[in-house]
Design a protein around this motif. Sequence first.
Motif, PDB file in Angstrom:
ATOM      1  N   LEU A 101       0.831  -1.201   0.000  1.00 40.86           N
ATOM      2  CA  LEU A 101       0.000   0.000   0.000  1.00 40.86           C
ATOM      3  C   LEU A 101       0.866   1.252   0.000  1.00 40.86           C
ATOM      4  N   GLY A 102       0.224   2.406   0.081  1.00 35.44           N
ATOM      5  CA  GLY A 102       0.937   3.668   0.040  1.00 35.44           C
ATOM      6  C   GLY A 102       1.224   4.094  -1.384  1.00 35.44           C
ATOM      7  N   LEU A 103       2.082   5.093  -1.528  1.00 34.99           N
ATOM      8  CA  LEU A 103       2.576   5.551  -2.818  1.00 34.99           C
ATOM      9  C   LEU A 103       4.096   5.524  -2.778  1.00 34.99           C
ATOM     10  N   ALA A 104       4.720   5.131  -3.870  1.00 34.26           N
ATOM     11  CA  ALA A 104       6.178   5.081  -3.952  1.00 34.26           C
ATOM     12  C   ALA A 104       6.684   6.259  -4.763  1.00 34.26           C
ATOM     13  N   GLY A 105       7.611   7.018  -4.182  1.00 33.75           N
ATOM     14  CA  GLY A 105       8.225   8.104  -4.921  1.00 33.75           C
ATOM     15  C   GLY A 105       9.090   7.569  -6.051  1.00 33.75           C
ATOM     16  N   THR A 106       9.511   8.457  -6.940  1.00 36.70           N
ATOM     17  CA  THR A 106      10.350   8.057  -8.066  1.00 36.70           C
ATOM     18  C   THR A 106      11.749   8.650  -7.985  1.00 36.70           C
ATOM     19  N   VAL A 107      12.011   9.494  -6.984  1.00 36.39           N
ATOM     20  CA  VAL A 107      13.352  10.020  -6.763  1.00 36.39           C
ATOM     21  C   VAL A 107      14.165   8.987  -5.981  1.00 36.39           C
ATOM     22  N   HIS A 108      15.352   8.657  -6.469  1.00 39.78           N
ATOM     23  CA  HIS A 108      16.188   7.654  -5.802  1.00 39.78           C
ATOM     24  C   HIS A 108      17.093   8.316  -4.763  1.00 39.78           C
ATOM     25  N   HIS A 109      17.253   7.628  -3.617  1.00 36.37           N
ATOM     26  CA  HIS A 109      18.000   8.155  -2.489  1.00 36.37           C
ATOM     27  C   HIS A 109      19.067   7.160  -2.032  1.00 36.37           C
ATOM     28  N   THR A 110      20.144   7.681  -1.498  1.00 35.83           N
ATOM     29  CA  THR A 110      21.095   6.884  -0.729  1.00 35.83           C
ATOM     30  C   THR A 110      20.787   7.126   0.736  1.00 35.83           C
ATOM     31  N   VAL A 111      20.460   6.060   1.473  1.00 30.99           N
ATOM     32  CA  VAL A 111      19.918   6.186   2.823  1.00 30.99           C
ATOM     33  C   VAL A 111      20.599   5.173   3.747  1.00 30.99           C
ATOM     34  N   THR A 112      20.824   5.574   4.989  1.00 34.87           N
ATOM     35  CA  THR A 112      21.238   4.646   6.034  1.00 34.87           C
ATOM     36  C   THR A 112      19.990   4.156   6.748  1.00 34.87           C
ATOM     37  N   VAL A 113      19.735   2.847   6.667  1.00 33.43           N
ATOM     38  CA  VAL A 113      18.534   2.277   7.286  1.00 33.43           C
ATOM     39  C   VAL A 113      18.940   1.412   8.473  1.00 33.43           C
ATOM     40  N   TYR A 114      18.006   1.303   9.427  1.00 34.15           N
ATOM     41  CA  TYR A 114      18.280   0.569  10.666  1.00 34.15           C
ATOM     42  C   TYR A 114      17.304  -0.581  10.905  1.00 34.15           C
ATOM     43  N   SER A 115      16.194  -0.581  10.234  1.00 35.30           N
ATOM     44  CA  SER A 115      15.180  -1.609  10.487  1.00 35.30           C
ATOM     45  C   SER A 115      14.366  -1.840   9.227  1.00 35.30           C
ATOM     46  N   TYR A 116      13.600  -2.938   9.230  1.00 44.47           N
ATOM     47  CA  TYR A 116      12.704  -3.200   8.111  1.00 44.47           C
ATOM     48  C   TYR A 116      11.454  -3.911   8.616  1.00 44.47           C
ATOM     49  N   ARG A 117      10.386  -3.785   7.854  1.00 40.95           N
ATOM     50  CA  ARG A 117       9.130  -4.487   8.159  1.00 40.95           C
ATOM     51  C   ARG A 117       8.818  -5.412   6.994  1.00 40.95           C
ATOM     52  N   ASP A 118       8.546  -6.688   7.312  1.00 44.20           N
ATOM     53  CA  ASP A 118       8.257  -7.653   6.256  1.00 44.20           C
ATOM     54  C   ASP A 118       6.751  -7.760   6.012  1.00 44.20           C
ATOM     55  N   ALA A 119       6.385  -8.617   5.079  1.00 44.68           N
ATOM     56  CA  ALA A 119       4.990  -8.704   4.648  1.00 44.68           C
ATOM     57  C   ALA A 119       4.060  -9.230   5.732  1.00 44.68           C
ATOM     58  N   SER A 120       4.615  -9.826   6.786  1.00 43.42           N
ATOM     59  CA  SER A 120       3.783 -10.281   7.901  1.00 43.42           C
ATOM     60  C   SER A 120       3.429  -9.134   8.851  1.00 43.42           C
ATOM     61  N   GLY A 121       4.091  -7.988   8.659  1.00 44.14           N
ATOM     62  CA  GLY A 121       3.894  -6.854   9.552  1.00 44.14           C
ATOM     63  C   GLY A 121       4.902  -6.795  10.679  1.00 44.14           C
ATOM     64  N   THR A 122       5.822  -7.768  10.747  1.00 50.92           N
ATOM     65  CA  THR A 122       6.819  -7.808  11.808  1.00 50.92           C
ATOM     66  C   THR A 122       7.951  -6.832  11.522  1.00 50.92           C
ATOM     67  N   CYS A 123       8.341  -6.061  12.536  1.00 49.99           N
ATOM     68  CA  CYS A 123       9.452  -5.115  12.411  1.00 49.99           C
ATOM     69  C   CYS A 123      10.734  -5.778  12.925  1.00 49.99           C
ATOM     70  N   HIS A 124      11.813  -5.617  12.176  1.00 47.48           N
ATOM     71  CA  HIS A 124      13.106  -6.199  12.528  1.00 47.48           C
ATOM     72  C   HIS A 124      14.155  -5.100  12.645  1.00 47.48           C
ATOM     73  N   ASN A 125      14.816  -5.005  13.801  1.00 48.51           N
ATOM     74  CA  ASN A 125      15.946  -4.089  13.961  1.00 48.51           C
ATOM     75  C   ASN A 125      17.210  -4.805  13.480  1.00 48.51           C
ATOM     76  N   ALA A 126      17.438  -4.772  12.195  1.00 48.50           N
ATOM     77  CA  ALA A 126      18.451  -5.618  11.573  1.00 48.50           C
ATOM     78  C   ALA A 126      19.855  -5.022  11.587  1.00 48.50           C
ATOM     79  N   TRP A 127      19.966  -3.689  11.668  1.00 46.14           N
ATOM     80  CA  TRP A 127      21.280  -3.066  11.512  1.00 46.14           C
ATOM     81  C   TRP A 127      21.485  -2.033  12.621  1.00 46.14           C
ATOM     82  N   SER A 128      22.102  -2.456  13.716  1.00 48.05           N
ATOM     83  CA  SER A 128      22.285  -1.555  14.866  1.00 48.05           C
ATOM     84  C   SER A 128      23.201  -0.389  14.527  1.00 48.05           C
ATOM     85  N   GLN A 129      24.137  -0.586  13.609  1.00 48.04           N
ATOM     86  CA  GLN A 129      25.046   0.479  13.203  1.00 48.04           C
ATOM     87  C   GLN A 129      24.596   1.154  11.908  1.00 48.04           C
TER      88      GLN A 129
END
Length: 232
Positions: A101-129
């Motif tokens: 769901l939502g809308l996806a932008g079309t501008v590409h970014h370089t980003v530092t990410v720390y967590s992700y949410r999968d299709a089950s809705g579960t949030c994972h803190n995958a990258w502490s650094q």
Amino acid sequence: MNVVSRRVVGLLSLSLGLLGTVGCGGEETGAEGPGLARQEQALISGAPYVCLETTCAVPGAAYISHFSWPNCGGNEYYYTPYFSGTGNPNPDGIMRPWDGLGLAGTVHHTVTVYSYRDASGTCHNAWSQGNTLANFVRIYRKANNGTLCGEKHCSYPQGRDISRFSGLNCGGKEYHKPGIMGDGLMRTWDGLGIVGQSLGSMTLSSYRNPSGECVNYKWSDTHSGLANVYRP
């Protein structure tokens, strides 16, 4: 349709389920951080989602969303190289945020990410650094029944200062306290969002400073003269 911004966002039927583009209000720089070119958001009463770029795409499937803060907080992104087998955007052009769901932008970014949410809705803190990658696009969600401003009048922040929150760990609702700096300017921790003009009282439990650090108060206390901060 009540247009309260200088730009127009295209209304989107979520039942389409097809990949496409929607003309939207506002522009964003290609870098993570305070770069929403004065955030010329289109604020249309009843619009299901708010796009902050010139063009947004309708997601075509559900997979994973990445986030710029732990606990799936901060900005939400989709990593466009998924299913391409490379570090380059997938040529199929299909955007796959965690719930499709939502809308996806079309501008590409370089980003530092720390967590992700999968299709089950579960949030994972995958990258502490943090994990820095290129070719992310922003995912935009609805706010306040489709409008950014949940009041009759809102204004753009004109600087950065702490934002206060009703919940611990900078959860719950976000607030700005006008007049702290003595100049009457509206400020949020990152200079983004929009600020309502109606003032009220709220029990606050935490704050986020301009460096992005969240601090819990030693004890919750009720403050007056608070303005709501609205974000997509």
